[in-house]
Design an enzyme around this catalytic site. Structure first.
Site, PDB file in Angstrom:
ATOM      1  N   HIS A  25      67.710  72.846  19.601  1.00 33.26           N
ATOM      2  CA  HIS A  25      66.926  71.978  20.485  1.00 33.26           C
ATOM      3  C   HIS A  25      65.833  71.254  19.712  1.00 33.26           C
ATOM      4  O   HIS A  25      65.550  70.074  19.982  1.00 33.26           O
ATOM      5  CB  HIS A  25      66.290  72.811  21.604  1.00 33.26           C
ATOM      6  N   ASP A 133      62.195  68.972  26.941  1.00 30.77           N
ATOM      7  CA  ASP A 133      63.525  69.587  26.916  1.00 30.77           C
ATOM      8  C   ASP A 133      63.826  70.105  28.318  1.00 30.77           C
ATOM      9  O   ASP A 133      62.966  70.686  28.990  1.00 30.77           O
ATOM     10  CB  ASP A 133      63.496  70.740  25.913  1.00 30.77           C
TER      11      ASP A 133
END
Length: 495
Positions: A25, A133
């Site tokens: 990520h 995110d």
């Protein structure tokens, strides 16, 4: 500086980006951050304290210096400090993020605004937008409560996203939770799931993100992703996805019906490479949690084209010692040379230890044809002409990087949406083959040989070459992915 960059400067835009604190990520979020910075936005990049300290240990004291208008800050994730350079426990991390991080993030933004008012370190812009995110749903909640523009960044696959979104429907249909542990091995996971629009009607329960393989209705990960997808669909002003339009066109109608406006900007490693100015002050920033080794690239030099298997199970996969031996013997017996990333925490014994040594006879069988490393520059390795096949866990970054390099895959999915990615690669896109979860050396050997030189392998190579061409076009300078990013800036972040 282009017109959008000038507009960003004039409007004093300041974006706070917060990735989920795992390598898969952090990497694409950094690429997105440097592209936004190149378009004139001030950027604050938020690491959790564990990764922040680890990056300083791994990459040196100046690794997080940033650049003018681009800085790194750290935020407590609510877990006890850890000095070991290993991946944090995913379950504990998700629970802590879900339950504890909202007030800390709001406090962080307040501190950034106080710094701006005081003109600390040249950051005189108050926060105007949050790009969080999708796993960091607290970022969207904080932005809404503070009156900021907010964008959710889905770093994984669209097929995985649709699988997560329909978790609640699996419960409604009685497909989740499992009735007993026996359902993991008695064929129940082969039950077809025909309730997801635009996805195959012969999709199996085992093809969905793995947290449905559970007997507990209150399982943390199952409920975490219900919360994530609900928050994405109800609070975000827009959604950024690390994919390219041609790859996911069959899924986009169903996705756009469920989520806010979507901007596909990938493959981000190519979009950033092709669209960053040559003199960009952020171009050299790297946030790898493991120190990269260059030896595998030198080892590949001079080897024949498409003669080497590249093996990497990503930053979070762990396997038993028995599985490690089966993979090693399968690779050794295949007859092909291979490069294998073996993280220090890849193998876990029954006692939780990660000490592991290959037996001498296996080391002897491998030594003439193998290069073992702990971490290498994967994009460069996949783009090396000597690499013919990628043995992978099917994480999304690895999938996009392999497609972009035109390298077909042999897949051993571990968790999360990796089984869904594997299904699409093997069945819908025709660029991969799957190794069953219970690994046997004979299957590893056979699939490697077929992928490297068999008829199916040739067809996989042809199809991945077609997808590679589309990826390169999308991510080229001024291509569709960069156009989408500019639209996001103009229509959302500066609106």
């Amino acid at each position: 500086m282009g017109s959008l960059a000038a507009a960003a400067s004039e409007r004093r835009a300041h974006a706070v980006l917060v990735p989920y604190p795992a390598q898969g990520h952090v990497t694409p979020t950094l690429k997105l951050a440097v592209l936004l910075h190149a378009r004139g936005l001030h950027v604050t990049f938020v690491n959790n304290e564990s990764n922040h300290l680890r990056l300083l240990r791994t990459r040196g004291a100046r690794a997080l210096d940033g650049a003018a208008g681009f800085r790194f800050v750290a935020m407590d994730d609510g877990l006890p400090p850890c000095d070991a350079d290993v991946t944090q426990d995913n379950w504990a991390l998700c629970h802590s993020i879900w339950k504890t991080c909202l007030p800390r993030f709001k406090k962080l933004i307040a501190g950034l605004d106080a710094d701006a008012d005081a003109d600390v370190s040249g950051f005189s812009r108050r926060v105007t937008c949050v790009v969080a995110d999708s796993n960091m749903a607290f970022g969207l909640r904080a932005a809404r409560e503070l009156g900021l523009r907010c964008v959710t960044f889905w770093t994984a696959s669209i097929c995985g996203l649709l699988g997560y979104y329909h978790y609640q429907h699996l419960l409604d249909r009685g497909l989740f939770p499992l009735k007993s542990e026996a359902d993991l091995s008695n064929g129940y996971l082969d039950t077809t799931v025909d309730l997801i629009p635009s996805m195959p009607t012969d999709l199996r329960l085992r093809d969905l993100p793995s947290y449905v393989r559970n007997t507990d209705r209150d399982d943390i990960m199952y409920n975490f992703f219900i919360d994530v997808t609900t928050t994405m669909s109800t609070l975000a002003d827009a959604m950024v996805v690390n994919t390219f339009d041609e790859l996911d066109t069959p899924l986009m109608d169903a996705t756009t019906a469920l989520f806010p406006p979507i901007y596909n900007v990938g493959p981000l490693h190519l979009t950033a490479r092709n669209n960053l100015p040559a003199d960009s002050p952020t171009a050299g920033i790297v946030l790898n949690l493991w120190k990269e080794q260059e030896e595998p690239l030198r080892w590949l030099d001079g080897r024949p084209p498409r003669s080497v298997v590249y093996v990497n199970f990503g930053s979070t996969t762990v396997m038993s010692k028995e599985h490690m031996l089966e993979f090693a013997w399968g690779l050794a017996n295949s007859g092909y040379a291979f490069v294998w990333n073996v993280r220090s925490d890849l193998v876990k014994g029954d006692d939780g230890s990660d000490a592991f040594q290959l037996p001498p006879e296996l080391t002897t069988a491998m030594e003439a044809r193998s290069m073992l490393s702990t971490w290498c520059p994967q994009v460069k390795v996949l783009e090396h002409e000597a690499v013919g096949v990628f043995l992978t866990h099917s994480g999304w970054n690895s999938t996009l990087e392999s497609i972009s390099a035109g390298v077909p895959m042999v897949c051993w999915p571990f968790f999360g949406e990796q089984p869904t990615n594997c299904r699409y690669k093997c069945t819908e896109w025709g660029i991969g083959m799957e190794i069953p979860g219970d690994v046997h050396r004979g299957e590893v050997e056979a699939l490697i040989r077929e992928a490297m030189d068999g008829e199916k392998g040739k067809e996989m190579r042809r199809r991945v070459a077609e997808l590679r061409k589309s990826a390169l076009i999308s991510a080229q300078c001024g291509g569709r992915s960069m156009q989408n990013l500019d639209k996001l800036i103009d229509q959302v972040l500066l609106a």
